[in-house]
Design a protein around this motif. Structure first.
Motif, PDB file in Angstrom:
ATOM      1  N   TRP A  72     -35.556 115.211  71.471  1.00 15.69           N
ATOM      2  CA  TRP A  72     -35.066 114.546  70.260  1.00 15.69           C
ATOM      3  C   TRP A  72     -35.581 113.055  70.379  1.00 15.69           C
ATOM      4  O   TRP A  72     -36.020 112.389  69.469  1.00 15.69           O
ATOM      5  CB  TRP A  72     -33.616 114.722  69.919  1.00 15.69           C
ATOM      6  N   TRP A  73     -35.279 112.368  71.475  1.00 18.60           N
ATOM      7  CA  TRP A  73     -35.402 111.146  71.750  1.00 18.60           C
ATOM      8  C   TRP A  73     -36.881 110.746  71.605  1.00 18.60           C
ATOM      9  O   TRP A  73     -37.437 109.603  71.050  1.00 18.60           O
ATOM     10  CB  TRP A  73     -34.573 110.740  73.319  1.00 18.60           C
ATOM     11  N   ASN A  75     -39.397 112.478  70.220  1.00 12.07           N
ATOM     12  CA  ASN A  75     -39.707 112.557  68.981  1.00 12.07           C
ATOM     13  C   ASN A  75     -39.370 111.436  67.968  1.00 12.07           C
ATOM     14  O   ASN A  75     -40.180 110.847  67.224  1.00 12.07           O
ATOM     15  CB  ASN A  75     -39.153 113.925  68.282  1.00 12.07           C
ATOM     16  N   ARG A  76     -38.089 111.018  68.076  1.00 11.99           N
ATOM     17  CA  ARG A  76     -37.654 109.863  67.392  1.00 11.99           C
ATOM     18  C   ARG A  76     -38.538 108.502  67.614  1.00 11.99           C
ATOM     19  O   ARG A  76     -38.912 107.967  66.767  1.00 11.99           O
ATOM     20  CB  ARG A  76     -36.177 109.520  67.451  1.00 11.99           C
ATOM     21  N   TRP A  77     -38.586 108.175  69.019  1.00  7.93           N
ATOM     22  CA  TRP A  77     -39.481 107.197  69.438  1.00  7.93           C
ATOM     23  C   TRP A  77     -40.979 107.271  68.856  1.00  7.93           C
ATOM     24  O   TRP A  77     -41.439 106.111  68.312  1.00  7.93           O
ATOM     25  CB  TRP A  77     -39.511 107.358  70.935  1.00  7.93           C
ATOM     26  N   ASP A  79     -41.985 108.733  66.094  1.00 11.75           N
ATOM     27  CA  ASP A  79     -41.922 108.588  64.776  1.00 11.75           C
ATOM     28  C   ASP A  79     -41.852 107.393  64.220  1.00 11.75           C
ATOM     29  O   ASP A  79     -42.792 106.813  63.617  1.00 11.75           O
ATOM     30  CB  ASP A  79     -40.604 109.574  64.310  1.00 11.75           C
ATOM     31  N   ASP A  80     -41.224 106.661  64.979  1.00 13.70           N
ATOM     32  CA  ASP A  80     -41.141 105.149  64.753  1.00 13.70           C
ATOM     33  C   ASP A  80     -42.332 104.512  64.879  1.00 13.70           C
ATOM     34  O   ASP A  80     -42.970 103.875  64.265  1.00 13.70           O
ATOM     35  CB  ASP A  80     -39.698 104.514  65.442  1.00 13.70           C
ATOM     36  N   GLN A 129     -48.505 110.861  66.467  1.00 14.07           N
ATOM     37  CA  GLN A 129     -47.195 111.598  66.932  1.00 14.07           C
ATOM     38  C   GLN A 129     -47.692 112.553  67.938  1.00 14.07           C
ATOM     39  O   GLN A 129     -46.941 112.901  69.175  1.00 14.07           O
ATOM     40  CB  GLN A 129     -46.358 111.837  66.037  1.00 14.07           C
TER      41      GLN A 129
END
Length: 239
Positions: A72-73, A75-77, A79-80, A129
């Motif tokens: 999750w971390w 993927n969020r990184w 994504d941003d 991504q």
């Protein structure tokens, strides 16, 4: 396929170093999951009581939760990061369009430029991504798993050592085949988008001369060819 243009993005090396660290941790958690689950299954199969497997079950849960948290971390990184870089690319593209003016639009086609600016940049964002995450994970996770396999059972390690290159070779062959088909598909997509935009711009003229239905059939045939070529690309890409 990996585009070397990714290496020219802002802070790409810093991002890749961070992802390497995350995926190394994730690889060890994957090994922890496999070992814990394997021990629980083998011990239960050999007739040992379930209460003796509590520590391994806890280990599996911790490894699973840690892996999902790191995923999750990352993927969020990504994504941003991909969203910021996509905005920069869109801004650069629009600046070039305004600088070069109608000459560029006429050369590339109105439909192609509209699609490139709207959908194209969004696809680049997805590409950044997915490519970074998959490339780094495929470089790190198999190595850690292979090392653990040699540590636990050298025979299994040898088998994996010879199987891994075959898997990679198969993926490379499929990648090149899909890329070749996608390149051909891009030309068809560009022609279809230009055809559609030009039709919308001239719809009043077509109606005036009674050619709207004939042109509708032309668009239908072009879109059908595009659909068939798209499916041929997907048949190779999803193997």
């Amino acid at each position: 396929m990996f585009d070397k243009g990714l290496l020219t993005l802002t802070d790409i090396k810093k991002t890749m170093r961070g992802l390497v660290g995350l995926y190394i941790l994730q690889a060890f958690l994957i090994v922890g999951q496999a070992v814990s689950l394997g021990l629980v299954i083998t011990h239960l199969w050999s007739g040992k009581p379930l209460k003796e497997q509590f520590i391994y079950i806890i280990g599996f849960i911790i490894s699973f939760a840690g892996r999902e948290g790191l995923q999750w971390w990352s993927n969020r990184w990504l994504d941003d990061y991909a969203r910021v870089e996509a905005k920069k690319l869109r801004k650069t593209l629009l600046e070039k369009v305004f600088i070069l003016g109608p000459e560029l639009v006429q050369k590339q086609g109105t439909g192609h430029m509209v699609t490139l600016t709207l959908d194209g940049i969004s696809e680049v964002e997805d590409y950044i991504q997915l490519t970074l995450s998959k490339m780094i994970s495929m470089m790190i996770v198999p190595i850690v798993v292979l090392a653990m396999a040699f540590y636990l059972d050298w025979v299994s390690g040898v088998i994996l050592f010879f199987i891994y290159p075959l898997i990679v070779l198969f993926m490379i062959i499929l990648g090149y085949a899909a890329k070749a088909k996608a390149d051909k598909q891009f030309v068809s997509f560009q022609r279809l988008s230009n055809h559609f935009i030009d039709s919308l711009r001239g719809i009043d003229t077509l109606k005036y001369f009674g050619l709207s239905k004939r042109y509708a059939n032309s668009i239908y045939k072009t879109s059908e060819r595009f659909r068939k070529t798209t499916m041929s690309v997907l048949r190779v890409a999803i193997l």
